[in-house]
Design a protein around this motif. Structure first.
Motif, PDB file in Angstrom:
ATOM      1  N   LEU A  50      45.125  38.929  53.161  1.00 52.00           N
ATOM      2  CA  LEU A  50      43.833  39.583  53.387  1.00 52.00           C
ATOM      3  C   LEU A  50      44.011  40.847  54.211  1.00 52.00           C
ATOM      4  CD1 LEU A  50      40.732  39.806  53.450  1.00 52.00           C
ATOM      5  CD2 LEU A  50      40.791  38.278  55.421  1.00 52.00           C
ATOM      6  N   GLN A  51      44.737  40.757  55.303  1.00 53.32           N
ATOM      7  CA  GLN A  51      44.949  41.916  56.166  1.00 53.32           C
ATOM      8  C   GLN A  51      45.592  43.066  55.392  1.00 53.32           C
ATOM      9  OE1 GLN A  51      47.292  39.790  59.068  1.00 53.32           O
ATOM     10  NE2 GLN A  51      45.616  39.799  60.561  1.00 53.32           N
ATOM     11  N   GLU A  52      46.625  42.761  54.636  1.00 50.98           N
ATOM     12  CA  GLU A  52      47.338  43.805  53.897  1.00 50.98           C
ATOM     13  C   GLU A  52      46.476  44.365  52.763  1.00 50.98           C
ATOM     14  OE1 GLU A  52      50.444  46.427  53.523  1.00 50.98           O
ATOM     15  OE2 GLU A  52      50.019  44.985  55.119  1.00 50.98           O
ATOM     16  N   SER A  53      45.710  43.505  52.102  1.00 49.13           N
ATOM     17  CA  SER A  53      44.839  43.968  51.018  1.00 49.13           C
ATOM     18  C   SER A  53      43.778  44.928  51.535  1.00 49.13           C
ATOM     19  CB  SER A  53      44.172  42.780  50.335  1.00 49.13           C
ATOM     20  OG  SER A  53      45.132  41.961  49.718  1.00 49.13           O
ATOM     21  N   LEU A  54      43.171  44.592  52.667  1.00 53.49           N
ATOM     22  CA  LEU A  54      42.170  45.492  53.249  1.00 53.49           C
ATOM     23  C   LEU A  54      42.798  46.821  53.645  1.00 53.49           C
ATOM     24  CD1 LEU A  54      40.125  42.997  55.459  1.00 53.49           C
ATOM     25  CD2 LEU A  54      39.337  44.160  53.376  1.00 53.49           C
ATOM     26  N   ALA A  55      43.961  46.754  54.274  1.00 54.32           N
ATOM     27  CA  ALA A  55      44.632  47.982  54.711  1.00 54.32           C
ATOM     28  C   ALA A  55      45.023  48.847  53.516  1.00 54.32           C
ATOM     29  CB  ALA A  55      45.864  47.638  55.546  1.00 54.32           C
ATOM     30  N   ASN A  56      45.586  48.242  52.474  1.00 57.23           N
ATOM     31  CA  ASN A  56      45.995  49.012  51.295  1.00 57.23           C
ATOM     32  C   ASN A  56      44.800  49.616  50.571  1.00 57.23           C
ATOM     33  OD1 ASN A  56      48.725  48.663  51.654  1.00 57.23           O
ATOM     34  ND2 ASN A  56      48.860  46.910  50.275  1.00 57.23           N
ATOM     35  N   GLY A  57      43.738  48.840  50.430  1.00 59.36           N
ATOM     36  CA  GLY A  57      42.538  49.364  49.782  1.00 59.36           C
ATOM     37  C   GLY A  57      41.971  50.553  50.521  1.00 59.36           C
ATOM     38  N   PHE A  58      42.024  50.497  51.842  1.00 63.25           N
ATOM     39  CA  PHE A  58      41.506  51.588  52.663  1.00 63.25           C
ATOM     40  C   PHE A  58      42.419  52.809  52.602  1.00 63.25           C
ATOM     41  CE2 PHE A  58      41.034  53.873  56.682  1.00 63.25           C
ATOM     42  CZ  PHE A  58      39.673  54.091  56.699  1.00 63.25           C
ATOM     43  N   ARG A  59      43.724  52.592  52.748  1.00 67.43           N
ATOM     44  CA  ARG A  59      44.685  53.697  52.802  1.00 67.43           C
ATOM     45  C   ARG A  59      44.933  54.375  51.463  1.00 67.43           C
ATOM     46  NH1 ARG A  59      49.213  50.546  55.064  1.00 67.43           N
ATOM     47  NH2 ARG A  59      48.101  49.645  56.777  1.00 67.43           N
ATOM     48  N   HIS A  60      45.137  53.565  50.435  1.00 69.83           N
ATOM     49  CA  HIS A  60      45.634  54.104  49.171  1.00 69.83           C
ATOM     50  C   HIS A  60      44.610  54.151  48.054  1.00 69.83           C
ATOM     51  CE1 HIS A  60      49.502  53.848  51.082  1.00 69.83           C
ATOM     52  NE2 HIS A  60      49.395  52.543  51.213  1.00 69.83           N
ATOM     53  N   GLY A  61      43.544  53.400  48.163  1.00 71.11           N
ATOM     54  CA  GLY A  61      42.604  53.312  47.054  1.00 71.11           C
ATOM     55  C   GLY A  61      41.247  53.889  47.344  1.00 71.11           C
ATOM     56  N   ASP A  62      41.132  54.622  48.461  1.00 75.20           N
ATOM     57  CA  ASP A  62      39.833  55.162  48.833  1.00 75.20           C
ATOM     58  C   ASP A  62      38.778  54.064  48.807  1.00 75.20           C
ATOM     59  OD1 ASP A  62      38.033  57.110  49.642  1.00 75.20           O
ATOM     60  OD2 ASP A  62      37.534  57.705  47.600  1.00 75.20           O
ATOM     61  N   GLY A  63      39.193  52.879  49.279  1.00 79.21           N
ATOM     62  CA  GLY A  63      38.314  51.709  49.232  1.00 79.21           C
ATOM     63  C   GLY A  63      37.024  51.913  49.996  1.00 79.21           C
ATOM     64  N   ARG A  64      35.940  51.814  49.287  1.00 80.92           N
ATOM     65  CA  ARG A  64      34.610  51.891  49.892  1.00 80.92           C
ATOM     66  C   ARG A  64      33.918  50.564  49.646  1.00 80.92           C
ATOM     67  NH1 ARG A  64      35.566  56.467  46.914  1.00 80.92           N
ATOM     68  NH2 ARG A  64      34.498  55.513  45.164  1.00 80.92           N
ATOM     69  N   ASN A  65      33.060  50.196  50.561  1.00 82.43           N
ATOM     70  CA  ASN A  65      32.324  48.936  50.433  1.00 82.43           C
ATOM     71  C   ASN A  65      33.268  47.761  50.205  1.00 82.43           C
ATOM     72  OD1 ASN A  65      29.733  50.181  50.682  1.00 82.43           O
ATOM     73  ND2 ASN A  65      29.958  50.894  48.583  1.00 82.43           N
ATOM     74  N   GLN A  66      34.292  47.684  51.051  1.00 79.32           N
ATOM     75  CA  GLN A  66      35.219  46.564  50.947  1.00 79.32           C
ATOM     76  C   GLN A  66      34.475  45.279  51.276  1.00 79.32           C
ATOM     77  OE1 GLN A  66      38.292  48.302  53.580  1.00 79.32           O
ATOM     78  NE2 GLN A  66      39.685  47.831  51.894  1.00 79.32           N
ATOM     79  N   ARG A  67      34.861  44.194  50.592  1.00 75.67           N
ATOM     80  CA  ARG A  67      34.237  42.893  50.827  1.00 75.67           C
ATOM     81  C   ARG A  67      35.240  41.794  50.516  1.00 75.67           C
ATOM     82  NH1 ARG A  67      32.737  45.918  46.846  1.00 75.67           N
ATOM     83  NH2 ARG A  67      32.686  45.157  44.718  1.00 75.67           N
ATOM     84  N   VAL A  68      35.012  40.648  51.152  1.00 81.20           N
ATOM     85  CA  VAL A  68      35.920  39.520  51.023  1.00 81.20           C
ATOM     86  C   VAL A  68      35.105  38.288  50.658  1.00 81.20           C
ATOM     87  CG1 VAL A  68      37.538  38.027  52.263  1.00 81.20           C
ATOM     88  CG2 VAL A  68      37.501  40.489  52.727  1.00 81.20           C
ATOM     89  N   SER A  69      35.621  37.513  49.718  1.00 81.27           N
ATOM     90  CA  SER A  69      35.009  36.247  49.343  1.00 81.27           C
ATOM     91  C   SER A  69      36.088  35.176  49.410  1.00 81.27           C
ATOM     92  CB  SER A  69      34.435  36.334  47.926  1.00 81.27           C
ATOM     93  OG  SER A  69      33.913  35.084  47.540  1.00 81.27           O
ATOM     94  N   VAL A  70      35.794  34.100  50.130  1.00 73.93           N
ATOM     95  CA  VAL A  70      36.752  33.014  50.304  1.00 73.93           C
ATOM     96  C   VAL A  70      36.115  31.727  49.791  1.00 73.93           C
ATOM     97  CG1 VAL A  70      38.155  31.733  51.951  1.00 73.93           C
ATOM     98  CG2 VAL A  70      37.665  34.155  52.351  1.00 73.93           C
ATOM     99  N   THR A  71      36.832  31.043  48.910  1.00 73.05           N
ATOM    100  CA  THR A  71      36.340  29.788  48.364  1.00 73.05           C
ATOM    101  C   THR A  71      37.415  28.726  48.528  1.00 73.05           C
ATOM    102  OG1 THR A  71      35.087  31.015  46.711  1.00 73.05           O
ATOM    103  CG2 THR A  71      35.395  28.672  46.303  1.00 73.05           C
ATOM    104  N   GLY A  72      37.031  27.582  49.053  1.00 72.40           N
ATOM    105  CA  GLY A  72      37.954  26.468  49.201  1.00 72.40           C
ATOM    106  C   GLY A  72      37.513  25.310  48.326  1.00 72.40           C
ATOM    107  N   SER A  73      38.493  24.625  47.724  1.00 73.32           N
ATOM    108  CA  SER A  73      38.185  23.423  46.944  1.00 73.32           C
ATOM    109  C   SER A  73      39.457  22.624  46.720  1.00 73.32           C
ATOM    110  CB  SER A  73      37.563  23.793  45.592  1.00 73.32           C
ATOM    111  OG  SER A  73      38.483  24.481  44.791  1.00 73.32           O
ATOM    112  N   ASP A  74      39.349  21.310  46.818  1.00 74.96           N
ATOM    113  CA  ASP A  74      40.457  20.397  46.517  1.00 74.96           C
ATOM    114  C   ASP A  74      41.791  20.836  47.113  1.00 74.96           C
ATOM    115  OD1 ASP A  74      38.714  18.800  45.040  1.00 74.96           O
ATOM    116  OD2 ASP A  74      39.081  19.943  43.206  1.00 74.96           O
ATOM    117  N   GLY A  75      41.793  21.162  48.389  1.00 71.17           N
ATOM    118  CA  GLY A  75      43.031  21.539  49.057  1.00 71.17           C
ATOM    119  C   GLY A  75      43.529  22.929  48.745  1.00 71.17           C
ATOM    120  N   GLU A  76      42.736  23.731  48.054  1.00 72.15           N
ATOM    121  CA  GLU A  76      43.132  25.099  47.725  1.00 72.15           C
ATOM    122  C   GLU A  76      42.171  26.078  48.380  1.00 72.15           C
ATOM    123  OE1 GLU A  76      44.857  24.117  43.268  1.00 72.15           O
ATOM    124  OE2 GLU A  76      43.306  25.611  43.493  1.00 72.15           O
ATOM    125  N   VAL A  77      42.650  27.288  48.555  1.00 68.45           N
ATOM    126  CA  VAL A  77      41.790  28.353  49.044  1.00 68.45           C
ATOM    127  C   VAL A  77      42.040  29.592  48.189  1.00 68.45           C
ATOM    128  CG1 VAL A  77      43.414  29.185  50.804  1.00 68.45           C
ATOM    129  CG2 VAL A  77      40.973  29.595  51.074  1.00 68.45           C
TER     130      VAL A  77
END
Length: 92
Positions: A50-77
């Motif tokens: 997550l940390q690296e994805s946010l940083a890369n999106g901001f630095r290299h992809g002109d990431g605007r309106n970044q957002r994160v969605s986390v879903t857990g189920s049956d021992g997975e995330v």
């Protein structure tokens, strides 16, 4: 990451998003569904991704309106990081 061992996965991911906001000035909303109370070793890796994805999106992809969605189920995330940047052609 010893400083987060006592935090829940939700708290850890929200902290990562808040750290990103503090560094970049860009708010990152985090949506959580069924997040576990205590992170497992694999979930700690998810936080690093997550940390690296946010940083890369901001630095290299002109990431605007970044957002994160986390879903857990049956021992997975699942962590999804998205933004309104220009993207790329995955076939290239």
């Amino acid at each position: 990451m010893p400083e987060i061992e006592q935090l829940s996965l939700a708290e850890t991911l929200q902290r990562a998003a808040a750290d990103h906001q503090r560094k970049t000035g860009v708010a990152v909303p985090v949506t959580l569904r069924n997040a576990r109370k205590r992170p497992s070793a694999g979930e700690n890796h998810a936080v690093r991704v997550l940390q690296e994805s946010l940083a890369n999106g901001f630095r290299h992809g002109d990431g605007r309106n970044q957002r994160v969605s986390v879903t857990g189920s049956d021992g997975e995330v699942s962590v999804e990081v998205a933004d309104d940047g220009p993207g790329f052609d995955p076939t290239r």
